[in-house]
Design an enzyme around this catalytic site. Structure first.
Site, PDB file in Angstrom:
ATOM      1  N   CYS A 186       0.840  -1.210   0.000  1.00 30.11           N
ATOM      2  CA  CYS A 186       0.000   0.000   0.000  1.00 30.11           C
ATOM      3  C   CYS A 186       0.876   1.261   0.000  1.00 30.11           C
ATOM      4  O   CYS A 186       1.517   1.564   1.007  1.00 30.11           O
ATOM      5  CB  CYS A 186      -0.885  -0.041   1.242  1.00 30.11           C
ATOM      6  SG  CYS A 186      -1.704   1.496   1.658  1.00 30.11           S
ATOM      7  N   CYS A 198       0.331   3.680   2.878  1.00 32.26           N
ATOM      8  CA  CYS A 198       0.852   3.099   4.122  1.00 32.26           C
ATOM      9  C   CYS A 198       2.354   3.346   4.229  1.00 32.26           C
ATOM     10  O   CYS A 198       2.854   3.728   5.293  1.00 32.26           O
ATOM     11  CB  CYS A 198       0.589   1.600   4.168  1.00 32.26           C
ATOM     12  SG  CYS A 198      -1.155   1.150   4.176  1.00 32.26           S
TER      13      CYS A 198
END
Length: 101
Positions: free
Chosen positions: A28, A31
């Site tokens: 991600c 993230c």
């Protein structure tokens, strides 16, 4: 600290201090973009990370449908929830207030 189902209760629910929990995944990009913020906050506060790919039961239990999600716990309860990129100053202020209360 990496969390899993087996240490969740001890590290988050039973914690005597506020806990910032980062629900994330290695694939991600947002993230990964939050990592420097998370690492900075971990120098001052209790911060834990939950890889949603490895801990799907926790992700389902806390209704994590997109990542990153940052949950702040106090006394075993969710005190704040942030979805997506969140400024470090916002998280720091919330953690400081909870630590003092």
């Amino acid at each position: 600290m990496l969390l899993h189902e087996f240490n969740w209760k001890k590290e988050v629910i039973q914690s005597t201090e506020p806990v910032l929990v980062d629900f994330w995944a290695s694939w991600c990009p947002p993230c990964c973009a939050m990592n420097p913020t998370i690492e900075s906050l971990a120098k001052e506060f209790k911060v834990c990370k939950v890889n949603v790919d490895n801990n799907q039961e926790l992700a389902v239990h806390y209704s994590i449908s997109s990542i990153p999600v940052l949950l702040i716990f106090k006394g075993g309860q969710i005190a704040a929830r942030h979805v997506d990129l969140t400024p470090e100053a916002t998280l720091r202020t919330e953690m400081q207030k909870l630590k003092q209360s």
